[in-house]
Design a protein around this motif. Structure first.
Motif, PDB file in Angstrom:
ATOM      1  N   MET A 264       0.834  -1.199   0.000  1.00 59.01           N
ATOM      2  CA  MET A 264       0.000   0.000   0.000  1.00 59.01           C
ATOM      3  C   MET A 264       0.869   1.250   0.000  1.00 59.01           C
ATOM      4  N   ALA A 265       1.950   1.230   0.771  1.00 58.19           N
ATOM      5  CA  ALA A 265       2.857   2.372   0.807  1.00 58.19           C
ATOM      6  C   ALA A 265       3.764   2.394  -0.414  1.00 58.19           C
ATOM      7  N   VAL A 266       4.298   1.228  -0.785  1.00 57.51           N
ATOM      8  CA  VAL A 266       5.249   1.157  -1.897  1.00 57.51           C
ATOM      9  C   VAL A 266       4.602   1.588  -3.205  1.00 57.51           C
ATOM     10  N   SER A 267       3.276   1.417  -3.322  1.00 56.30           N
ATOM     11  CA  SER A 267       2.584   1.785  -4.566  1.00 56.30           C
ATOM     12  C   SER A 267       2.697   3.272  -4.884  1.00 56.30           C
ATOM     13  N   ALA A 268       3.084   4.081  -3.895  1.00 55.26           N
ATOM     14  CA  ALA A 268       3.271   5.512  -4.156  1.00 55.26           C
ATOM     15  C   ALA A 268       4.478   5.773  -5.044  1.00 55.26           C
ATOM     16  N   VAL A 269       5.376   4.789  -5.152  1.00 56.52           N
ATOM     17  CA  VAL A 269       6.623   5.018  -5.874  1.00 56.52           C
ATOM     18  C   VAL A 269       6.860   4.025  -7.011  1.00 56.52           C
ATOM     19  N   THR A 270       6.118   2.885  -7.010  1.00 58.90           N
ATOM     20  CA  THR A 270       6.284   1.913  -8.093  1.00 58.90           C
ATOM     21  C   THR A 270       5.084   0.983  -8.140  1.00 58.90           C
ATOM     22  N   ASP A 271       4.963   0.231  -9.226  1.00 58.25           N
ATOM     23  CA  ASP A 271       3.894  -0.756  -9.359  1.00 58.25           C
ATOM     24  C   ASP A 271       4.116  -1.918  -8.391  1.00 58.25           C
ATOM     25  N   ILE A 272       3.020  -2.528  -7.959  1.00 54.42           N
ATOM     26  CA  ILE A 272       3.115  -3.644  -6.999  1.00 54.42           C
ATOM     27  C   ILE A 272       2.265  -4.821  -7.462  1.00 54.42           C
ATOM     28  N   ALA A 273       2.597  -5.988  -6.931  1.00 53.51           N
ATOM     29  CA  ALA A 273       1.753  -7.176  -7.073  1.00 53.51           C
ATOM     30  C   ALA A 273       2.082  -8.115  -5.933  1.00 53.51           C
TER      31      ALA A 273
END
Length: 429
Positions: free
Chosen positions: A367-376
């Motif tokens: 949830m936090a990392v999505s501010a800076v890159t795509d996630i899965a």
């Protein structure tokens, strides 16, 4: 479904589970597992993980936020990185797989590439986040928010149960608050973020499936509700003159469950307190909570509107006053389609031709990392009815081995996509 495993996968999975046991022994209490942010146990866990990272052929370091990190270079030094990881902190009286399993699987996946000498079109970085749970200071995702450049200076004055501030605890840990911005990654330095995590629910177990693709991380909102009536003598106040706040609140609690069930949204009242609290006094005020989660913000907010309408109707009919105050909000975090495709490809590699898709009812560092890159994310079956945040958390050796192979294959699928679309190395989203 016939599962396919690499020759060494069961052996590696056994090592992963043994290491989960080693981490579970690092606790502030001999009776239960608790390992919180910036504690001596946090340092011990980071040191242990750093040793495993170095043993795997990675270069390890602790960042300015207290996250334990490591890197394996790609075909050229200094390339953007695909992040793999999860968290190393725990709740109180925790299980031994929440978070930890994902960090250890990330180390083993990176180790496979390192041992083969296989260089990818990006670097691999492993991260063991700190304070995903928010157990000590009440602000979850502190480590991943620092990495994403989303650290809020107002958090420095948050206090633990002993009155120590976050700033003081960071200094005591040997870190410098002024250097927190140094933990932040730039979008152009990353390719994406992949995380393996136990499901923390029963759906995989009920379906007799080992792995699932995560579609999104729940959007959550939390509220403090108050229903106010008039306190009165239990014996002397007739029913037709009562303005019983507890009866009104109880009716709403039942309504909240009904709305949640009917909408597919998860709506939970976890705390309810009546005042003045005498056994022979009609409650004049009730304070209670609402935790609302859904796959999409639209579904969540639609259910909230229905709950508020129900509350107003109950209050008007019973001569009560209803008030609400929002205390937390985290919007839903969709997983990036191209990385979801990579995770699904990884699961198919293990022999599951039609991977199951689930949305995460719990929050995660993504949830936090999505501010800076795509996630899965990749979910692993959680035994004992899907129980989590509890000592009875369980996974099987076979499922961990399958997750290991699926995770590695997902990384290879990301590499294929990046080779076909090299612009993704520049932080394209």
């Amino acid at each position: 479904m016939t599962s396919r495993l690499a020759p060494d996968s069961l052996t590696v999975a056994e090592r992963v589970l043994d290491r989960c046991d080693e981490l579970a022994a690092i606790s502030s209490s001999p009776e239960l597992l608790e390992r919180v942010h910036l504690s001596p146990e946090h340092r011990k866990a980071n040191d242990l993980a750093a040793g495993w990272m170095e043993e795997a052929g990675l270069t390890a370091w602790q960042d300015a936020g207290g996250n334990q990190c490591a890197r394996l270079e790609g075909v050229d030094p200094g390339l953007p990185a695909l992040l793999l990881g999860s968290h190393l902190d725990t709740v109180r009286d925790a299980g031994r797989y929440d978070g930890m399993l994902g960090v250890l699987l990330a180390i083993e996946v990176a180790a496979r590439f390192a041992r083969r000498g296989e260089r990818l079109p990006f670097a691999l970085e492993v991260v063991g986040f700190t304070d995903e749970e928010g157990t000590r200071f009440g602000n979850a995702l502190l480590g991943s928010r620092a990495l994403a450049g989303e650290f809020d200076p107002e958090w420095w004055e948050s206090r633990d149960r002993d009155g120590l501030t976050l700033r003081e605890a960071l200094i005591d840990f040997g870190l410098d608050p002024s250097r927190i911005p140094g933990a932040a990654r730039r979008p152009e330095s990353l390719v994406g973020y992949l995380e393996v995590h136990i499901e923390q629910g029963p759906y995989l177990e009920d379906a007799d499936r080992a792995l699932a693709v995560v579609s999104s991380i729940a959007g959550a909102r939390r509220f403090e509700f108050t229903m106010t009536g008039v306190a009165g003598h239990a014996g002397g106040t007739p029913y037709d003159r009562r303005r019983d706040a507890l009866v009104g609140a109880s009716e709403l609690v039942v309504g909240i469950e009904e709305i949640g069930r009917g909408s597919g949204v998860i709506a939970t009242v976890g705390r309810l307190q009546a005042f003045p609290g005498g056994v022979n006094v009609i409650p004049g005020r009730v304070d209670f909570s609402l935790d609302l989660r859904a796959e999409s913000d639209e579904d969540r907010d639609r259910a909230l509107a229905d709950i508020r309408r129900r509350a107003r109707e109950i209050a008007e009919r019973r001569g009560l006053r209803f008030e609400s105050r929002e205390i937390y909000r985290a919007d839903s975090t969709p997983c990036a389609e191209w990385l979801r495709d990579a995770v699904a490809s990884g699961i198919r590699h293990t022999g599951d031709a039609e991977p199951m898709t689930l949305w995460s009812r719990a929050g995660h560092d993504g949830m936090a990392v999505s501010a800076v890159t795509d996630i899965a994310m990749l979910f692993v079956r959680c035994g004992n009815g899907g129980i989590s945040h509890h000592p009875d958390e369980a996974v099987t050796l076979q499922d961990v081995a399958l997750a290991l192979d699926a995770f590695e294959a997902a990384v290879l699928a990301v590499a294929d996509r990046v080779r076909a679309e090299p612009e993704r190395l520049g932080g394209a989203r």
